[in-house]
Design a protein around this motif. Structure first.
Motif, short mmCIF file in Angstrom:
data_model
loop_
_atom_site.label_atom_id
_atom_site.label_comp_id
_atom_site.label_asym_id
_atom_site.label_seq_id
_atom_site.Cartn_x
_atom_site.Cartn_y
_atom_site.Cartn_z
N LYS A 307 0.77 -1.20 0.06
CA LYS A 307 -0.20 0.15 -0.02
C LYS A 307 0.86 1.24 0.02
CE LYS A 307 -4.17 -1.78 2.35
NZ LYS A 307 -4.84 -2.05 3.63
N PHE A 308 1.99 1.32 0.76
CA PHE A 308 2.77 2.53 0.93
C PHE A 308 3.42 2.57 -0.60
CE2 PHE A 308 7.42 4.14 1.86
CZ PHE A 308 6.81 5.19 2.27
N ASP A 327 13.61 -1.63 -1.55
CA ASP A 327 13.74 -0.81 -2.40
C ASP A 327 12.52 -0.50 -2.70
OD1 ASP A 327 14.65 0.90 -4.63
OD2 ASP A 327 14.52 -0.74 -6.08
N ILE A 328 12.18 0.96 -2.13
CA ILE A 328 10.80 1.81 -2.41
C ILE A 328 10.99 2.72 -3.15
CG2 ILE A 328 9.04 2.64 -1.26
CD1 ILE A 328 9.57 0.85 0.96
N PRO A 329 10.54 3.05 -4.53
CA PRO A 329 10.60 3.98 -5.21
C PRO A 329 10.18 5.27 -4.74
CG PRO A 329 8.69 2.77 -6.12
CD PRO A 329 9.49 2.09 -5.08
N SER A 330 10.77 6.35 -5.15
CA SER A 330 10.36 7.88 -4.61
C SER A 330 10.48 8.37 -3.40
CB SER A 330 8.90 8.08 -5.29
OG SER A 330 8.96 7.77 -6.85
N HIS A 348 22.29 2.69 6.86
CA HIS A 348 21.21 1.95 5.93
C HIS A 348 20.00 2.45 6.10
CE1 HIS A 348 23.88 -1.50 5.77
NE2 HIS A 348 23.98 -1.42 7.12
N ARG A 349 19.37 3.24 7.09
CA ARG A 349 18.41 4.15 7.20
C ARG A 349 18.36 5.12 6.22
NH1 ARG A 349 17.01 5.75 13.60
NH2 ARG A 349 16.31 3.73 14.39
N ALA A 350 19.38 6.03 6.27
CA ALA A 350 19.52 7.41 5.14
C ALA A 350 19.51 6.55 3.76
CB ALA A 350 20.57 8.01 5.23
N GLY A 351 19.90 5.46 3.41
CA GLY A 351 19.93 5.02 2.33
C GLY A 351 18.66 4.33 1.55
N ARG A 352 17.56 4.56 2.39
CA ARG A 352 16.28 4.09 1.85
C ARG A 352 15.91 5.00 0.88
NH1 ARG A 352 17.04 0.14 1.46
NH2 ARG A 352 18.87 0.34 2.36
N ALA A 353 16.54 6.31 0.83
CA ALA A 353 16.22 7.43 -0.19
C ALA A 353 17.55 7.40 -1.15
CB ALA A 353 16.28 8.82 0.45
N ALA A 354 17.32 8.25 -2.18
CA ALA A 354 18.46 8.13 -3.18
C ALA A 354 18.92 6.85 -3.64
CB ALA A 354 19.66 8.85 -2.60
N ARG A 355 18.16 6.00 -4.05
CA ARG A 355 18.59 4.69 -4.61
C ARG A 355 18.58 4.71 -5.91
NH1 ARG A 355 18.41 1.10 -0.99
NH2 ARG A 355 18.08 -0.78 -2.24
N ALA A 356 19.45 3.89 -6.65
CA ALA A 356 19.48 3.38 -8.05
C ALA A 356 19.73 4.85 -8.80
CB ALA A 356 18.22 2.97 -8.54
N GLY A 357 20.60 5.95 -8.24
CA GLY A 357 20.94 7.21 -8.76
C GLY A 357 20.01 8.26 -8.69
N ALA A 358 18.89 8.05 -8.00
CA ALA A 358 18.13 9.25 -7.57
C ALA A 358 18.59 9.82 -6.52
CB ALA A 358 16.60 8.63 -7.35
N ALA A 359 18.00 11.15 -6.31
CA ALA A 359 18.23 12.17 -5.18
C ALA A 359 17.60 11.91 -4.11
CB ALA A 359 18.21 13.37 -5.75
N GLY A 360 18.11 12.24 -3.09
CA GLY A 360 17.26 12.01 -1.80
C GLY A 360 17.87 12.74 -0.60
#
Length: 598
Positions: A307-308, A327-330, A348-360
């Motif tokens: 759902k998330f 890996d959760i997009p956006s 690891h927590r911070a790495g949930r953002a900026a995955r696969a070349g995206a900014a976060g």
């Protein structure tokens, strides 16, 4: 450089795998894929360390499928053999890997390859049936795999693994952190030594190095870093902010309101904290969808994550369950209530953002007493935290605004005793978790203004805790009026009826009726719990053997030895009884002689 390596590897990939890679939109390789895929394809054992979100999953999925296709050219794949095993620390991460492999198996030339998901939370019979139908690839958690290896009556999994050629340990450092070291060692004994192994992790530890020495043959160590001075992705911006404890909630509410984020993760210290704030935050963030997840939610977790993933403008309240591999997009922002118990968990927590070349981006609020954590994390984890106070996003904290927020939280607790109970449990569990910080030389419980923290939780009263001193009671800001806590009702009618019945009994006897207190046991890793169970069985067996050897009866009473005099007296009584039956003596004579002997 990456494109050059891609051009070299591309000709070695079979067309079905290559087609699926292109369909998924992976036009170029990430550094870890470029380094690892050629090695695994050429049958090397690989230990790969790379920052979170760098594409490690594809780095082992592509060589795994290539191995199966190559093997099939020589010998057809047998239905009753498992040729590849992927071990992951959590069922969520295992499910994610399973879905990635399933996408590849949709390719027409790969549909004959079968896969099973073997994780907890589902009946073991279901896993057994899945393996019986045929599973060339098994994606599993360590505990469930060990259970299936022990299951000999319905399934001989050890026999099915004798042709295994590919083993993957994903997030291996996390597997060891969860206490599965002995389990992994046992699993490796069931698996053929002539195999290729890929061991993937975001951090290297001593325990991991010991596992490498025990389970891999001359592995190639690959350490892929995007920048030598940091251990998080380049496009991830990490911030911290110094905030007073009583103002933390106000700051975070303002921060989340001002972010137009598609998805955000909000990490909280404990499961109880997640349950409590999941009830409170919707009143302050009505325009955002709030989800909550933690490790004690056994059956609901996969549905909540789905759902998330599908919802926009949403926040997920979570524990470190969500810190690894998923890996959760956006996910644009990762917000944390306080520093995690392990410094590595911050990465690891911070790495949930900026995955696969995206900014976060990520934000870590710190109390004034915790400011030494910033240089510590930079030295220990190579994470550079920027000061958020340099930005224009600030909040003017006034007593009036603070009182308004607290009054809303107090109102919810007064309406429903369940929320009041959750608030108390959340605060207590938070303080208990803080005492277990790995870096407790910097983060000391005695430095915390517990009264101000309790105020930020919106507590109606301070709980009874040995950590709370008089100074903390002086700091605490509670409700503006006196409250009869026995009058706070449950919204649940059944629970309220039960509470009123107990309250009536308490008023009569002065003792609150309750169930027998369960013995509190510390949560143990799966393998330790199983080992303790076996030890208890052995001790029970020994006690039973000792009782039987020492002449102890079923009721535990030792049998007294019979003396010769007692045997002679018994023989005389039997002889006298025989004379009576044969009418050699009368009943009167029998009674006189029998009583006389006594």
């Amino acid at each position: 450089m990456v494109n050059k390596i891609w051009s070299k590897v591309q000709p070695t990939l079979s067309q079905p795998v290559l087609n699926c890679v292109k369909k998924q939109g992976f036009d170029t390789m990430t550094p870890v894929q470029a380094a690892v895929i050629p090695l695994l394809i050429t049958c090397k054992d690989v230990v790969a360390e790379a920052v979170t979100g760098s594409g490690k999953t594809l780095a082992f999925v592509v060589p795994l499928l290539e191995m199966l296709l190559k093997k099939e050219k020589d010998v057809p794949l047998r239905k009753d053999f498992v040729y590849a095993v992927i071990i992951s620390p959590t069922r969520e991460l295992a499910t994610q890997i399973y879905k990635v492999v399933e996408l590849f198996l949709e390719e027409p030339q790969l549909t004959h390859i079968t896969i099973s998901l073997l994780v907890g939370g589902q009946p073991i019979d279901k896993n057994v049936e899945s393996l019986r139908k045929g599973s060339h690839i098994a994606v599993c958690t360590p505990g469930r795999l060990m259970d299936l290896l022990s299951e000999r009556k319905q399934l001989n999994l050890a026999g099915r693994l004798k042709e295994l050629e590919f083993l993957v340990l994903d997030e291996a450092d996390r597997i060891l952190d969860l206490g599965f070291s002995t389990t992994l060692t046992t699993i490796l004994q069931y698996i053929p030594r002539q195999r290729r192994t890929g061991l993937f992790s975001a951090t290297q530890t001593k325990e991991l190095q010991d596992l490498v020495r025990a389970g891999l043959r001359n592995p190639v160590v690959v350490s892929v870093k995007e920048k030598s001075t940091i251990s998080t992705p380049i496009l991830l911006k990490n911030y911290y902010v110094i905030v007073e404890p009583q103002d933390k909630l106000l700051f975070l509410l303002n921060f989340i309101r001002n972010r137009q984020m598609v998805r955000g993760l909000f990490f909280l210290p404990t499961c109880a904290c997640v349950d409590y704030w999941a009830d409170i935050l919707p009143f302050f963030l009505p325009d955002k969808k709030i989800f909550a997840i933690h490790g004690k939610m056994k059956q609901k977790r996969s549905k909540i994550i789905e759902k998330f993933r599908e919802t926009d403008n949403t926040i997920l309240l979570c524990t470190d369950l969500m810190a690894r591999g998923l890996d959760i997009p956006s996910v644009e922002w990762v917000v944390q209530w306080e520093p995690p118990s392990s410094p590595a968990a911050l990465v690891h927590r911070a790495g949930r953002a900026a995955r696969a070349g995206a900014a976060g981006s990520s934000l870590l609020p710190l109390l004034p007493a915790e400011d030494a954590y910033v240089p510590f994390v930079r030295a220990n984890q190579r994470v550079h935290l920027r000061d958020w106070r340099a930005s224009a996003d600030r909040i003017q904290v006034t007593p009036k605004l603070q009182q308004k927020v607290l009054s809303i939280i107090h109102e919810q607790q007064l309406k429903d005793r369940a929320v009041f109970d959750k608030a108390q449990r959340a605060f207590v569990s938070h303080i208990r978790a803080y005492t277990k910080h790995e870096c407790n030389l910097l983060l000391q419980i005695k430095e915390l203004p517990l009264g101000h923290i309790a105020t930020s939780y919106g507590l109606l009263k301070l709980p009874l805790m040995p950590e709370i001193k008089q100074e903390h009671k002086d700091q605490f800001v509670g409700p503006s009026k006196d409250i009869d806590f026995n009058s706070i009702p449950y919204k649940d009618k059944q629970k309220e009826a039960s509470r009123l019945q107990k309250l009536q009994e308490y008023n009569k006897t002065g003792v609150w009726p309750s169930k027998k207190k369960k013995k509190m046991t510390q949560t143990q890793p799966w393998e330790h719990a199983k080992q303790n169970k076996e030890e208890r069985k052995q001790r029970k067996k020994k006690r039973k053997e000792l009782k039987q050897g020492s002449g102890v009866g079923k009721k535990g009473k030792r049998r007294r030895a019979v003396t010769e005099a007692e045997l002679a007296e018994l023989a005389a009584d039997v002889a006298l009884l025989k004379k009576l039956k044969k009418r050699k003596i009368s009943q009167q004579q029998f009674d006189e002689q029998f009583d006389g002997d006594k």
